[in-house]
Design a protein around this motif. Structure first.
Motif, mmCIF file in Angstrom:
data_model
loop_
_atom_site.group_PDB
_atom_site.id
_atom_site.type_symbol
_atom_site.label_atom_id
_atom_site.label_comp_id
_atom_site.label_asym_id
_atom_site.label_seq_id
_atom_site.Cartn_x
_atom_site.Cartn_y
_atom_site.Cartn_z
ATOM 1 N N GLY A 1 0.826 -1.196 0.000
ATOM 2 C CA GLY A 1 0.000 0.000 0.000
ATOM 3 C C GLY A 1 0.864 1.251 0.000
ATOM 4 N N GLU B 1 -0.321 1.050 10.243
ATOM 5 C CA GLU B 1 -1.308 2.117 10.051
ATOM 6 C C GLU B 1 -1.235 2.673 8.630
ATOM 7 O OE1 GLU B 1 -1.425 6.643 11.572
ATOM 8 O OE2 GLU B 1 -1.367 5.154 13.187
ATOM 9 N N ARG C 1 0.034 1.200 6.006
ATOM 10 C CA ARG C 1 -0.355 0.116 5.089
ATOM 11 C C ARG C 1 -1.874 -0.050 5.051
ATOM 12 N NH1 ARG C 1 -0.604 -5.796 5.753
ATOM 13 N NH2 ARG C 1 -0.359 -6.666 3.680
ATOM 14 N N GLY C 2 -2.510 0.233 6.162
ATOM 15 C CA GLY C 2 -3.960 0.164 6.218
ATOM 16 C C GLY C 2 -4.521 -1.162 6.674
ATOM 17 N N ARG C 3 -3.635 -2.061 7.075
ATOM 18 C CA ARG C 3 -4.071 -3.366 7.580
ATOM 19 C C ARG C 3 -2.921 -4.038 8.329
ATOM 20 N NH1 ARG C 3 -3.412 -3.523 2.091
ATOM 21 N NH2 ARG C 3 -2.270 -5.270 1.198
#
Length: 86
Positions: free
Chosen positions: A6, A55, A57-59
């Motif tokens: 990401g 955080e 990366r979002g996952r």
């Protein structure tokens, strides 16, 4: 690369620092203390950067840890040719 990492795959100093910390953390089997020693950082700094990398990366890392490790190695070895531009 961006599918796995990401925004963590962005080509800048801040994201490079997060990728390096995460790579070393994963290389040490998830040991904050050992990663801190290798990186010459305080254990809490490693903990913060790993959380920040997740955080950004979002996952979480764990569900696809192997893919993340391979992507981080590719970033290390291939550099800017596999990174995203802002």
């Amino acid at each position: 690369m961006t599918e796995t990492l990401g925004p963590l795959a962005l080509d800048d100093d801040n994201h490079a620092r997060l990728r390096e910390t995460l790579r070393v953390f994963l290389d040490t089997g998830g040991s904050y203390a050992t990663a801190a020693t290798r990186l010459s950082l305080h254990r809490n700094s490693v903990h913060y950067r790993v959380r920040k990398a997740e955080e950004v990366r979002g996952r979480p890392i764990e569900p696809d840890r192997l893919d993340v490790e391979v992507a981080l190695r590719a970033c290390l070895w291939l550099g800017r040719s596999v990174l995203a531009t802002a």
